[in-house]
Write a protein that holds these residues in place. Structure first.
Motif, PDB file in Angstrom:
ATOM      1  N   ARG A 187       0.835  -1.191   0.000  1.00 28.77           N
ATOM      2  CA  ARG A 187       0.000   0.000   0.000  1.00 28.77           C
ATOM      3  C   ARG A 187       0.883   1.259   0.000  1.00 28.77           C
ATOM      4  NH1 ARG A 187      -5.197  -1.872   1.374  1.00 28.77           N
ATOM      5  NH2 ARG A 187      -5.160  -3.934   2.389  1.00 28.77           N
ATOM      6  N   ILE A 188       0.321   2.322  -0.574  1.00 30.77           N
ATOM      7  CA  ILE A 188       1.065   3.576  -0.681  1.00 30.77           C
ATOM      8  C   ILE A 188       1.500   4.081   0.693  1.00 30.77           C
ATOM      9  CG2 ILE A 188       0.813   6.031  -1.229  1.00 30.77           C
ATOM     10  CD1 ILE A 188       1.301   4.317  -3.684  1.00 30.77           C
ATOM     11  N   GLY A 189       0.606   4.018   1.653  1.00 33.39           N
ATOM     12  CA  GLY A 189       0.937   4.507   2.994  1.00 33.39           C
ATOM     13  C   GLY A 189       2.096   3.755   3.607  1.00 33.39           C
ATOM     14  N   TRP A 190       2.128   2.436   3.433  1.00 36.79           N
ATOM     15  CA  TRP A 190       3.218   1.626   3.981  1.00 36.79           C
ATOM     16  C   TRP A 190       4.547   2.036   3.352  1.00 36.79           C
ATOM     17  CZ3 TRP A 190       7.103  -1.450   2.249  1.00 36.79           C
ATOM     18  CH2 TRP A 190       7.735  -2.260   3.202  1.00 36.79           C
ATOM     19  N   GLN A 191       4.545   2.280   2.021  1.00 38.05           N
ATOM     20  CA  GLN A 191       5.792   2.614   1.329  1.00 38.05           C
ATOM     21  C   GLN A 191       6.338   3.964   1.784  1.00 38.05           C
ATOM     22  OE1 GLN A 191       6.115   1.451  -2.877  1.00 38.05           O
ATOM     23  NE2 GLN A 191       4.023   0.664  -2.758  1.00 38.05           N
ATOM     24  N   ILE A 192       5.456   4.931   1.958  1.00 29.63           N
ATOM     25  CA  ILE A 192       5.916   6.240   2.430  1.00 29.63           C
ATOM     26  C   ILE A 192       6.398   6.142   3.877  1.00 29.63           C
ATOM     27  CG2 ILE A 192       5.257   8.633   2.859  1.00 29.63           C
ATOM     28  CD1 ILE A 192       3.198   8.392   0.650  1.00 29.63           C
TER      29      ILE A 192
ATOM     30  N   ALA B  60       4.625   8.426  11.576  1.00 32.41           N
ATOM     31  CA  ALA B  60       5.021   8.313  10.172  1.00 32.41           C
ATOM     32  C   ALA B  60       3.789   8.263   9.268  1.00 32.41           C
ATOM     33  CB  ALA B  60       5.883   7.078   9.973  1.00 32.41           C
ATOM     34  N   ARG B  61       2.753   7.566   9.709  1.00 27.59           N
ATOM     35  CA  ARG B  61       1.522   7.508   8.910  1.00 27.59           C
ATOM     36  C   ARG B  61       0.869   8.892   8.819  1.00 27.59           C
ATOM     37  NH1 ARG B  61      -2.374   3.899   7.056  1.00 27.59           N
ATOM     38  NH2 ARG B  61      -4.489   4.783   7.061  1.00 27.59           N
ATOM     39  N   THR B  62       0.863   9.595   9.931  1.00 26.24           N
ATOM     40  CA  THR B  62       0.299  10.951   9.927  1.00 26.24           C
ATOM     41  C   THR B  62       1.072  11.851   8.980  1.00 26.24           C
ATOM     42  OG1 THR B  62      -0.433  10.698  12.218  1.00 26.24           O
ATOM     43  CG2 THR B  62      -0.241  12.948  11.367  1.00 26.24           C
ATOM     44  N   ARG B  63       2.404  11.718   9.013  1.00 28.60           N
ATOM     45  CA  ARG B  63       3.247  12.501   8.114  1.00 28.60           C
ATOM     46  C   ARG B  63       2.977  12.117   6.657  1.00 28.60           C
ATOM     47  NH1 ARG B  63       5.558  16.955   6.269  1.00 28.60           N
ATOM     48  NH2 ARG B  63       7.617  16.634   5.350  1.00 28.60           N
ATOM     49  N   ALA B  64       2.758  10.835   6.388  1.00 33.88           N
ATOM     50  CA  ALA B  64       2.472  10.379   5.026  1.00 33.88           C
ATOM     51  C   ALA B  64       1.183  10.994   4.507  1.00 33.88           C
ATOM     52  CB  ALA B  64       2.397   8.855   4.990  1.00 33.88           C
ATOM     53  N   ALA B  65       0.147  11.021   5.355  1.00 36.17           N
ATOM     54  CA  ALA B  65      -1.127  11.632   4.957  1.00 36.17           C
ATOM     55  C   ALA B  65      -0.956  13.124   4.707  1.00 36.17           C
ATOM     56  CB  ALA B  65      -2.178  11.385   6.034  1.00 36.17           C
TER      57      ALA B  65
ATOM     58  N   ARG C  46      -6.547   7.419   1.009  1.00 38.16           N
ATOM     59  CA  ARG C  46      -5.720   6.938  -0.093  1.00 38.16           C
ATOM     60  C   ARG C  46      -4.449   6.243   0.389  1.00 38.16           C
ATOM     61  NH1 ARG C  46      -7.364   8.424  -5.107  1.00 38.16           N
ATOM     62  NH2 ARG C  46      -6.423   6.387  -5.520  1.00 38.16           N
ATOM     63  N   LEU C  47      -4.095   6.418   1.656  1.00 40.16           N
ATOM     64  CA  LEU C  47      -2.924   5.737   2.195  1.00 40.16           C
ATOM     65  C   LEU C  47      -3.059   4.218   2.096  1.00 40.16           C
ATOM     66  CD1 LEU C  47      -2.106   7.744   5.452  1.00 40.16           C
ATOM     67  CD2 LEU C  47      -0.752   7.698   3.351  1.00 40.16           C
ATOM     68  N   ASP C  48      -4.278   3.727   2.130  1.00 40.35           N
ATOM     69  CA  ASP C  48      -4.503   2.277   2.115  1.00 40.35           C
ATOM     70  C   ASP C  48      -4.740   1.724   0.718  1.00 40.35           C
ATOM     71  OD1 ASP C  48      -4.296   1.993   4.928  1.00 40.35           O
ATOM     72  OD2 ASP C  48      -6.325   2.802   5.150  1.00 40.35           O
TER      73      ASP C  48
ATOM     74  N   ALA D 244       5.835  13.266  -3.103  1.00 43.28           N
ATOM     75  CA  ALA D 244       5.605  13.250  -1.659  1.00 43.28           C
ATOM     76  C   ALA D 244       6.688  12.448  -0.943  1.00 43.28           C
ATOM     77  CB  ALA D 244       4.229  12.658  -1.362  1.00 43.28           C
ATOM     78  N   MET D 245       7.051  11.283  -1.485  1.00 46.95           N
ATOM     79  CA  MET D 245       8.091  10.470  -0.873  1.00 46.95           C
ATOM     80  C   MET D 245       9.439  11.181  -0.915  1.00 46.95           C
ATOM     81  SD  MET D 245       7.105   6.647  -2.234  1.00 46.95           S
ATOM     82  CE  MET D 245       8.408   5.865  -1.267  1.00 46.95           C
ATOM     83  N   ALA D 246       9.717  11.808  -2.057  1.00 45.29           N
ATOM     84  CA  ALA D 246      11.000  12.496  -2.197  1.00 45.29           C
ATOM     85  C   ALA D 246      11.113  13.679  -1.246  1.00 45.29           C
ATOM     86  CB  ALA D 246      11.188  12.962  -3.635  1.00 45.29           C
ATOM     87  N   MET D 247       9.976  14.326  -0.956  1.00 49.61           N
ATOM     88  CA  MET D 247       9.986  15.520  -0.114  1.00 49.61           C
ATOM     89  C   MET D 247       9.671  15.207   1.350  1.00 49.61           C
ATOM     90  SD  MET D 247      10.819  17.927  -2.177  1.00 49.61           S
ATOM     91  CE  MET D 247      10.534  19.309  -1.081  1.00 49.61           C
ATOM     92  N   ALA D 248       9.513  13.921   1.694  1.00 51.56           N
ATOM     93  CA  ALA D 248       9.056  13.534   3.031  1.00 51.56           C
ATOM     94  C   ALA D 248       9.915  14.113   4.147  1.00 51.56           C
ATOM     95  CB  ALA D 248       9.009  12.013   3.142  1.00 51.56           C
TER      96      ALA D 248
END
Length: 348
Positions: A105-110, A126-131, A145-147, A164-168
Motif C-alpha cells: 500500500r502507498i501509505g506503507w511505502q511512504i 510516520a503515517r500521519t506525516r504520510a497523509a 488513499r494511504l490504504d 511526496a516520498m521524495a519531499m518527506a
C-alpha cells in the motif's frame, strides 16, 4: 560554498561492444532554492550523470568530484551515502509505477521510507506525516488513499506520490528525472506547481532532467544542454532561450513548433545522435551541424565563456562575440531560405 558542485564528472561502462563513454567531463553547480534544468536528446547522458552523483550506477567507472554541502558523494562510504540519499537528496524517477512496489500500500511505502531515515518517529507519526504529504501534493482524501495500492492511482497521482516520498524529510536537493514525461499538459502543470510550491516553502534546490524545453522555460533558473555525454552550453534560462550560442542548442529550439505570427516550418536536427561507443573525432555534433568547418572535425572544443558573460558557457569553435555569432547565423538562415524558395520555384 554551493550546495552541489560537480567537477569533471566522467562515467563509462564496459560492454561486449566496447567502452560506453556515457558522461565525458561534465561540470556544473547549484545553489539552494535554485532549479537547474538539464536538457538534451535521449542518450545524451542526462540521467546517467545525476544517477552517478547519488550512487545509482553500479559497475560504472567513475572519475571526478561531486561535492554536496562539502561532502564528495563519489568517494563517500556506503553508509554515509545512504544517510544522505533519501534524507538530504530526494529522487523522482521517470516512471513512478516501476518505482513503487505494486504489492504494498502507498501509505506503507511512504512510512517505511520515513522511518528508515528517522528511527525516532513512531509508526503512527510516520503515517500521519504520510497523509500530510499526500495532502500537500494535492491528492484528495489523503487519509483514505494511504490504504490504496499504486495501480489504484492515475499516472499523474502516482507521480505526486513519488514527489511526496521524495519531499518527506524536506531534502536540501531534489533530483527529478523527467517527472512529467507521458503526462497530459494539465497534470504536467499540476506536478510542476507542486514542485515549485515545495521549493518555495522549504528552500529546496532542484535538478530537473527533461527533454521538454517548455518545462525548462517555466521552472529553471539555469540550463545545461548536453549532447553525447558532454555539456554543449550552460547559461541562465533567459540567455539560453534568447541568446544561445551553440548550434546544438539552436537546433533544439528550431525543432520546436511555433504558434501565431511566428509560425514556420519545423527544422529538425539532421541525422542521428552519435554512438558513445565510437565517437567521431573532433566535435561530437559536427556531423549534424550546419556551421561545421575544418577545425570542428579534428579538435573537440572546450567549454568556454561566450558573449563576454561570465555565466554563459559554450563548447563550440564559432566566434565567442555576440555580433559575429549572430551575423553567421543570419547569413546561413538567409542562404537556407533562398535555397528553399529556389527549390519551390523549380518544383512549380
Amino acid at each position: 560554498m554551493r550546495l552541489l558542485e560537480v567537477q569533471d564528472l566522467r562515467v563509462s561502462f564496459s560492454t561486449d561492444d566496447g567502452i560506453v563513454e556515457a558522461v565525458r567531463g561534465v561540470s556544473f553547480d547549484l545553489d539552494r532554492s535554485h532549479t537547474l534544468g538539464i536538457v538534451g536528446e535521449s542518450g545524451s547522458g542526462k540521467s546517467v550523470c545525476t544517477q552517478t552523483i547519488v550512487g545509482l550506477t553500479r559497475g560504472a567507472t567513475v572519475t571526478g568530484n561531486a561535492f554536496f554541502d562539502g561532502v564528495d558523494l563519489l568517494t563517500a562510504q556506503p553508509d554515509e551515502l545512504r544517510g544522505i540519499r533519501g534524507k538530504r537528496i530526494g529522487m523522482i524517477f521517470q516512471d513512478p509505477l516501476s518505482s513503487l512496489h505494486p504489492l504494498y500500500r502507498i501509505g506503507w511505502q511512504i512510512r517505511e521510507m520515513i522511518q528508515a531515515h528517522d528511527s525516532s518517529m513512531t509508526r503512527q507519526q510516520a503515517r500521519t506525516r504520510a497523509a500530510e504529504l499526500l495532502g500537500l501534493v494535492g491528492i484528495p482524501h489523503p487519509e483514505e488513499r494511504l490504504d490504496d495500492y499504486p495501480h489504484q492511482f492515475s499516472g499523474g497521482m502516482r507521480q505526486r506520490v513519488m514527489i511526496a516520498m521524495a519531499m518527506a524529510l524536506n531534502p536540501d536537493l531534489l533530483v527529478a528525472d523527467e517527472p512529467t514525461t507521458a503526462l497530459d499538459v494539465t497534470v504536467q502543470a499540476q506536478v510542476l506547481a507542486v514542485m515549485t510550491r515545495l521549493q518555495r516553502e522549504f528552500g529546496t534546490a532542484i535538478v530537473l532532467i527533461t527533454h521538454d524545453l517548455g518545462v525548462v522555460a517555466e521552472v529553471a533558473d539555469d540550463v545545461v544542454v548536453m549532447h553525447a555525454g558532454v555539456v554543449m552550453e550552460h547559461a541562465p534560462r533567459r540567455e539560453t532561450f534568447y541568446h544561445h550560442h551553440n548550434p546544438y542548442t539552436e537546433g533544439l529550439f528550431d525543432s520546436l513548433p511555433a504558434v501565431g505570427a511566428g509560425r514556420r516550418r519545423l527544422t529538425p536536427i539532421a541525422g542521428t545522435p552519435p554512438s558513445v561507443i565510437d565517437l567521431p573525432p573532433g566535435c561530437s555534433f559536427a556531423p549534424r551541424c550546419p556551421y561545421a568547418f575544418d577545425r570542428c572535425w579534428v579538435s573537440e572544443p572546450p567549454l568556454a565563456r561566450v558573449f563576454g558573460d561570465v555565466h554563459h558557457w559554450s563548447a563550440c569553435w564559432l566566434p565567442a562575440d555576440l555580433v559575429a555569432r549572430t551575423a553567421i547565423r543570419d547569413r546561413l538562415r538567409a542562404e537556407t531560405a533562398a535555397a528553399g524558395e529556389t527549390a519551390e520555384g523549380a518544383a512549380s
